[in-house]
Scaffold this motif. Structure first.
Motif: not given
Length: 163
Positions: A15-17, A35-43, A46-51, A66-73
């Motif tokens: 868990k991250t902020s 404000t950047k969040y990125r998750v890469e699956c190699y094997q 995985i389950q990923v979530g963000t606000s 990937s998610a950018d909290m600043q741009s909301k993308k």
């Protein structure tokens, strides 16, 4: 940033902020800075979530979220097919249409250096690569294509536009 791998019978999560990852497989990378969040699956999976989402996403091998909290993308994409682990683990850093400020921040982090006048170039975008073998080569690879010169003064690298 962390790279996780191994045999996880009961699974675990990170868990991250900005977001959270629940392991349904065994190899993944999590990047969470500012404000950047990125998750890469190699094997595995995985389950990923963000606000920014009302639901969780399931990533399979070769997928990235990937998610950018600043741009909301939020973006979901495929990794390059030849990648089997994060490139940063071998000292390689690739950027595609990245904010140049993020590239400079990574150079500072990797080489323990500080840039002066980097705010003058914050509106630039960068696509390219550097590795951690030689700071001077890395600086030339990232600065020259954008027409930026530099000189070293004390403990800082001063950036200027090429004349």
């Amino acid at each position: 940033e962390g790279y996780f791998y191994g045999n996880h019978q009961k699974g675990f999560g990170e868990k991250t902020s900005i977001g959270e990852v629940k392991v349904l497989g065994t190899q993944f990378n999590v990047y969470s800075r500012n404000t950047k969040y990125r998750v890469e699956c190699y094997q595995g999976k995985i389950q990923v979530g963000t606000s920014l989402l009302n639901k969780h996403e399931i990533l399979e091998v070769g997928e990235c979220f990937s998610a950018d909290m600043q741009s909301k993308k939020v973006r979901r994409e495929l990794l390059y097919s030849q990648i089997t682990e994060p490139r940063w683990t071998s000292g390689e850093f690739y950027f595609e249409k990245a904010r140049f400020e993020d590239v400079l921040n990574e150079l500072e982090r990797q080489f323990n250096i500080k840039f002066a006048r980097k705010d003058s170039f914050k509106n630039l975008s960068y696509t390219g690569y550097f590795n951690t073998k030689d700071v001077n080569v890395a600086l030339k690879m990232t600065l020259s294509p954008l027409g930026i010169s530099y000189k070293t003064s004390r403990n800082e690298i001063i950036l200027t536009e090429k004349e």
